[in-house]
Design an enzyme around this catalytic site. Structure first.
Site, PDB file in Angstrom:
ATOM      1  N   ASP A  57       0.766  -1.096  -0.122  1.00 18.94           N
ATOM      2  CA  ASP A  57       0.125   0.148   0.028  1.00 18.94           C
ATOM      3  C   ASP A  57       1.073   1.279   0.067  1.00 18.94           C
ATOM      4  O   ASP A  57       1.980   1.279   0.386  1.00 18.94           O
ATOM      5  CB  ASP A  57      -0.855   0.012   1.241  1.00 18.94           C
TER       6      ASP A  57
ATOM      7  N   SER B 137     -10.908  -5.133  -6.748  1.00 18.63           N
ATOM      8  CA  SER B 137     -11.766  -4.071  -6.382  1.00 18.63           C
ATOM      9  C   SER B 137     -13.174  -4.186  -7.381  1.00 18.63           C
ATOM     10  O   SER B 137     -13.077  -4.934  -8.335  1.00 18.63           O
ATOM     11  CB  SER B 137     -11.256  -2.879  -7.163  1.00 18.63           C
TER      12      SER B 137
ATOM     13  N   LEU C  51     -29.047  -6.381  -2.935  1.00 17.22           N
ATOM     14  CA  LEU C  51     -29.102  -6.294  -1.591  1.00 17.22           C
ATOM     15  C   LEU C  51     -29.657  -4.951  -0.922  1.00 17.22           C
ATOM     16  O   LEU C  51     -30.174  -4.689   0.100  1.00 17.22           O
ATOM     17  CB  LEU C  51     -27.842  -6.628  -0.941  1.00 17.22           C
TER      18      LEU C  51
ATOM     19  N   CYS D 166     -20.036   0.794   0.014  1.00 15.40           N
ATOM     20  CA  CYS D 166     -20.188  -0.167  -1.266  1.00 15.40           C
ATOM     21  C   CYS D 166     -21.516   0.334  -2.031  1.00 15.40           C
ATOM     22  O   CYS D 166     -21.763   0.447  -3.027  1.00 15.40           O
ATOM     23  CB  CYS D 166     -20.311  -1.528  -1.117  1.00 15.40           C
TER      24      CYS D 166
HETATM   25  P1  NAD Z   1     -10.069   0.921   1.438  1.00 17.20           P
HETATM   26  O1  NAD Z   1      -9.938   2.346   0.855  1.00 17.20           O
HETATM   27  O2  NAD Z   1     -10.114   0.468   2.591  1.00 17.20           O
HETATM   28  O3  NAD Z   1      -8.417   0.294   0.816  1.00 17.20           O
HETATM   29  C1  NAD Z   1      -8.006   0.804  -0.335  1.00 17.20           C
HETATM   30  C2  NAD Z   1      -6.456   0.848  -0.199  1.00 17.20           C
HETATM   31  O4  NAD Z   1      -5.788   1.039  -1.444  1.00 17.20           O
HETATM   32  C3  NAD Z   1      -5.909   2.083   0.674  1.00 17.20           C
HETATM   33  O5  NAD Z   1      -5.450   1.674   1.680  1.00 17.20           O
HETATM   34  C4  NAD Z   1      -5.262   2.918  -0.266  1.00 17.20           C
HETATM   35  O6  NAD Z   1      -4.191   3.537   0.079  1.00 17.20           O
HETATM   36  C5  NAD Z   1      -4.765   1.817  -1.467  1.00 17.20           C
HETATM   37  N1  NAD Z   1      -4.263   2.383  -2.494  1.00 17.20           N
HETATM   38  C6  NAD Z   1      -4.791   3.250  -3.695  1.00 17.20           C
HETATM   39  N2  NAD Z   1      -4.209   3.256  -4.389  1.00 17.20           N
HETATM   40  C7  NAD Z   1      -2.999   2.673  -4.468  1.00 17.20           C
HETATM   41  C8  NAD Z   1      -1.792   2.550  -5.170  1.00 17.20           C
HETATM   42  N3  NAD Z   1      -1.845   2.900  -6.622  1.00 17.20           N
HETATM   43  N4  NAD Z   1      -0.790   1.663  -4.898  1.00 17.20           N
HETATM   44  C9  NAD Z   1      -0.830   1.127  -3.594  1.00 17.20           C
HETATM   45  N5  NAD Z   1      -1.961   1.408  -2.995  1.00 17.20           N
HETATM   46  C10 NAD Z   1      -2.983   2.171  -3.502  1.00 17.20           C
HETATM   47  O7  NAD Z   1     -10.877   0.459   0.220  1.00 17.20           O
HETATM   48  P2  NAD Z   1     -11.720  -1.137   0.423  1.00 17.20           P
HETATM   49  O8  NAD Z   1     -12.777  -1.134   1.239  1.00 17.20           O
HETATM   50  O9  NAD Z   1     -10.636  -2.177   0.762  1.00 17.20           O
HETATM   51  O10 NAD Z   1     -12.114  -1.430  -1.124  1.00 17.20           O
HETATM   52  C11 NAD Z   1     -11.464  -1.878  -2.053  1.00 17.20           C
HETATM   53  C12 NAD Z   1     -12.124  -2.312  -3.279  1.00 17.20           C
HETATM   54  O11 NAD Z   1     -12.839  -3.506  -2.838  1.00 17.20           O
HETATM   55  C13 NAD Z   1     -13.070  -1.157  -3.718  1.00 17.20           C
HETATM   56  O12 NAD Z   1     -13.273  -1.298  -5.231  1.00 17.20           O
HETATM   57  C14 NAD Z   1     -14.595  -1.686  -3.137  1.00 17.20           C
HETATM   58  O13 NAD Z   1     -15.677  -1.246  -3.783  1.00 17.20           O
HETATM   59  C15 NAD Z   1     -14.388  -3.103  -3.112  1.00 17.20           C
HETATM   60  N6  NAD Z   1     -15.127  -3.911  -2.110  1.00 17.20           N
HETATM   61  C16 NAD Z   1     -15.266  -3.555  -0.853  1.00 17.20           C
HETATM   62  C17 NAD Z   1     -16.056  -4.037   0.048  1.00 17.20           C
HETATM   63  C18 NAD Z   1     -16.020  -3.644   1.730  1.00 17.20           C
HETATM   64  O14 NAD Z   1     -16.870  -4.286   2.163  1.00 17.20           O
HETATM   65  N7  NAD Z   1     -15.295  -2.675   2.029  1.00 17.20           N
HETATM   66  C19 NAD Z   1     -16.469  -5.504  -0.205  1.00 17.20           C
HETATM   67  C20 NAD Z   1     -16.390  -5.918  -1.688  1.00 17.20           C
HETATM   68  C21 NAD Z   1     -15.740  -5.152  -2.186  1.00 17.20           C
HETATM   69  C1  UDX Z   2     -21.946  -4.989   1.120  1.00 21.66           C
HETATM   70  C2  UDX Z   2     -22.471  -6.372   0.660  1.00 21.66           C
HETATM   71  O1  UDX Z   2     -23.384  -7.148   1.666  1.00 21.66           O
HETATM   72  C3  UDX Z   2     -21.193  -7.427   0.584  1.00 21.66           C
HETATM   73  O2  UDX Z   2     -21.576  -8.536  -0.031  1.00 21.66           O
HETATM   74  C4  UDX Z   2     -20.205  -6.542  -0.514  1.00 21.66           C
HETATM   75  O3  UDX Z   2     -19.117  -7.360  -0.704  1.00 21.66           O
HETATM   76  C5  UDX Z   2     -19.735  -5.124   0.052  1.00 21.66           C
HETATM   77  O4  UDX Z   2     -21.353  -4.402   0.487  1.00 21.66           O
HETATM   78  P1  UDX Z   2     -21.238  -4.166   3.759  1.00 21.66           P
HETATM   79  O5  UDX Z   2     -21.517  -2.761   3.081  1.00 21.66           O
HETATM   80  O6  UDX Z   2     -19.836  -4.395   4.195  1.00 21.66           O
HETATM   81  O7  UDX Z   2     -21.353  -5.302   2.701  1.00 21.66           O
HETATM   82  O8  UDX Z   2     -22.433  -4.694   4.721  1.00 21.66           O
HETATM   83  P2  UDX Z   2     -23.725  -5.259   4.682  1.00 21.66           P
HETATM   84  O9  UDX Z   2     -24.039  -5.848   5.647  1.00 21.66           O
HETATM   85  O10 UDX Z   2     -24.422  -5.544   3.302  1.00 21.66           O
HETATM   86  O11 UDX Z   2     -24.752  -3.820   5.212  1.00 21.66           O
HETATM   87  C6  UDX Z   2     -24.708  -2.851   4.448  1.00 21.66           C
HETATM   88  C7  UDX Z   2     -25.869  -1.355   5.067  1.00 21.66           C
HETATM   89  O12 UDX Z   2     -26.927  -2.005   5.207  1.00 21.66           O
HETATM   90  C8  UDX Z   2     -25.419  -1.254   6.763  1.00 21.66           C
HETATM   91  O13 UDX Z   2     -25.436   0.005   6.774  1.00 21.66           O
HETATM   92  C9  UDX Z   2     -26.696  -2.174   7.341  1.00 21.66           C
HETATM   93  O14 UDX Z   2     -26.862  -1.787   8.723  1.00 21.66           O
HETATM   94  C10 UDX Z   2     -27.517  -1.923   6.512  1.00 21.66           C
HETATM   95  N1  UDX Z   2     -28.739  -3.065   6.525  1.00 21.66           N
HETATM   96  C11 UDX Z   2     -28.530  -4.247   6.069  1.00 21.66           C
HETATM   97  C12 UDX Z   2     -30.052  -2.727   6.980  1.00 21.66           C
HETATM   98  O15 UDX Z   2     -30.324  -1.574   7.265  1.00 21.66           O
HETATM   99  N2  UDX Z   2     -30.859  -3.759   7.005  1.00 21.66           N
HETATM  100  C13 UDX Z   2     -30.588  -5.121   6.729  1.00 21.66           C
HETATM  101  O16 UDX Z   2     -31.691  -5.789   6.652  1.00 21.66           O
HETATM  102  C14 UDX Z   2     -29.254  -5.286   6.263  1.00 21.66           C
END
Ligand code: NAD
Ligand code: UDX
Length: 463
Positions: free
Chosen positions: A35, A132, A228, A277
């Protein structure tokens, strides 16, 4: 092809836990998570395991087991790319805040930077995995950058979206409903797909590993999040109708959820969904649909977001109305700031927007969240830019003790469904509050009857 060396660019909420579980389950694969954020990497390497930057139940144990054995965290992005056969891109893809597509399209600048860096560093063939969440057809753009700026080595692009939910990330990764891998339908594509299938097959039943074309895989991720979020907006829409008609949304949700075609999950009425997300991915879907001229498709999905915005605003205005149409100078306590329980993530949390509305009404806000710091709460509010940071600092206090936070408050609002809120001594809270003492349960987790017996005026969502 057998993978022995993996690099993951991005050590965030997805890259960190995902790679920790791969390393934990595949001790013969070296996994390096890199990172550009030095503070984040330092925290991942902290000797005290409780200081890792992401709070997820069970994550500390997994990291403690694999870190230093075959799991490494580093800021040396180039070295890790050079050594790896397979590179996951797990960087953030936020909504664009400028230019074309502002407020809707995904900002792919970090993805492009990764692709350019991989191209310039790679001296051997690489499999590049999109972890991502990306707009459909992004793989095309990544391939174009890799092929046109690289050193003549071959790249295969796979789409492997992540379905983990925060708060249950470790369990979701250990026992996924499915793993989705999209790749090109030619011989080199099949080799790349099966190399990644073999990594997951170390702990996931092969029947749960789906392989598709790249575009289906990219679009399935956006579709899953849209479906969802739509369920949450649908039940929240019914919650408002319940409040008007004397129906109880919890009873309605139970009644419809027992229909096996509907199912019981994701039907909890709330103050509105948050998280990094749902909103971003639906806006992205809306933008893509519009860019193909599919206006009805775009409008259909955009309504999910509009309903969610309405639900957050409605919760705040209900507090104002109930407190005799003014909260000016009144202390309102927020129990919870994270967007859901069991995470320290606050991105797009409903709490931020409810607080912003109440601050516009000149309320004073006291926040207690077991995993969120004062610095984060203020940063979230300052980011909105609604008022100066000085005013936010003046009007918002963050407390480390829930009972202290509730002292002399006019109302308590539950914004996150942390389990501990259910176990509080609510009589003690009541005794120390202004009367009449109000509780607004934005998560429907408290025992309303009990609270009313104590003396509270109790309001929940959809009842
Ligand atoms: P995040 O912001 O927590 O982490 C991303 C990291 O990437 C940061 O620490 C940043 O510094 C680093 N970064 C950015 N550009 C960079 C580069 N050029 N080189 C090295 N590091 C770099 O984000 P996240 O929540 O982990 O999400 C990442 C991806 O996964 C997004 O596309 C998101 O939509 C997807 N995603 C997130 C979730 C979730 O629940 N958070 C679930 C499924 C998918
Ligand atoms: C979501 C998707 O569930 C996951 O599969 C994807 O990879 C990333 O986005 P996340 O955002 O981490 O995950 O949490 P999630 O459990 O989906 O909840 C999202 C939001 O919806 C939260 O604020 C939660 O409190 C709300 N929620 C969820 C409700 O208000 N009611 C519900 O019944 C379920």
């Amino acid at each position: 092809m057998v993978i022995r060396n993996i690099c993951c660019i991005g050590a965030g909420y997805v890259g960190g836990p995902t790679m920790a579980v791969i390393a934990y389950k595949c001790s013969d694969i070296k996994v390096t998570v890199v990172d550009v954020d030095e503070t984040r990497i330092k925290a991942w390497n902290d000797e005290d395991i409780s200081n890792i930057p992401i709070y997820e139940p069970g994550l500390e144990d997994i990291v403690a087991e694999a870190r230093g054995r075959n799991l490494f965290f580093s800021t040396d992005v180039e070295k890790a790319i050079d050594e790896a056969e397979m590179i996951f891109i797990s960087v953030n893809t936020p909504t664009k805040t400028y230019g074309l597509g502002k407020g809707k399209a995904a900002d792919l600048k970090y993805i492009e930077l990764c692709a350019r860096q991989i191209a310039s560093v790679a001296k051997t063939d690489k499999i590049v995995v999109e972890k991502s969440t990306l707009p459909v057809r992004t793989a095309e753009a990544i391939k174009s950058i890799l092929d046109n700026t690289g050193n003549g080595v071959k790249f295969q692009i796979l789409s492997n979206p992540e379905f983990l939910a925060e708060g249950t990330a470790v369990q979701d990764l250990l026992n996924p409903d499915r793993v989705l891998i999209g790749g090109e339908a030619d011989e080199d594509g099949y080799v790349a797909i099966s190399a990644l299938v073999d990594v997951y097959a170390n702990w996931v039943n092969r029947e749960k590993i789906l392989t598709t074309n790249v575009w289906s895989s990219e679009l399935s991720k956006l579709t899953a999040n849209a479906f969802l979020a739509q369920r949450v907006s649908s039940i929240n829409a019914m919650s408002e109708l319940c409040e008007q008609t004397g129906a109880d949304v919890n009873e309605v949700a139970k009644a419809i959820g027992m229909d096996s075609r509907i199912g019981s999950k994701f039907l909890k009425a709330s103050v509105g969904f948050g998280g990094s997300c749902f909103q971003k991915d639906i806006l992205n879907l809306v933008y893509i649909a519009k860019s193909y001229g599919l206006n009805e498709v775009a409008d259909y999905w955009e309504q999910v977001i509009k309903m969610n915005d309405h639900q957050k605003r409605r919760f705040a205005s209900n507090i104002v109305k109930t407190l005799y149409n003014t909260v000016s100078g009144k202390k309102i306590v927020f129990l919870g700031w994270a967007f859901k329980k069991d995470t320290n993530d606050t991105r797009e949390s409903a709490a931020i927007y409810v607080a912003d509305d109440l601050l516009n009404e000149e309320a004073n806000i006291a926040v207690y969240d077991p995993k969120v710091s004062e610095q984060k709460v203020l940063a979230d509010l300052n980011y909105l830019g609604t008022r100066s940071s000085e005013v936010n600092e003046e009007r918002v206090i963050v407390s480390e003790d829930p009972y202290e936070a509730c002292k002399d408050a006019y109302a308590v609002a539950v914004l996150t469904e942390w389990d501990e809120f259910k176990t509080y001594d609510w009589r003690r809270i009541y005794d120390n509050m202004k009367k009449p003492a109000f509780v607004f349960d934005g998560r429907n987790i408290l025992d309303g009857e009990e609270l009313r017996r104590i003396g509270f005026v109790f309001k929940s969502v959809g009842v």
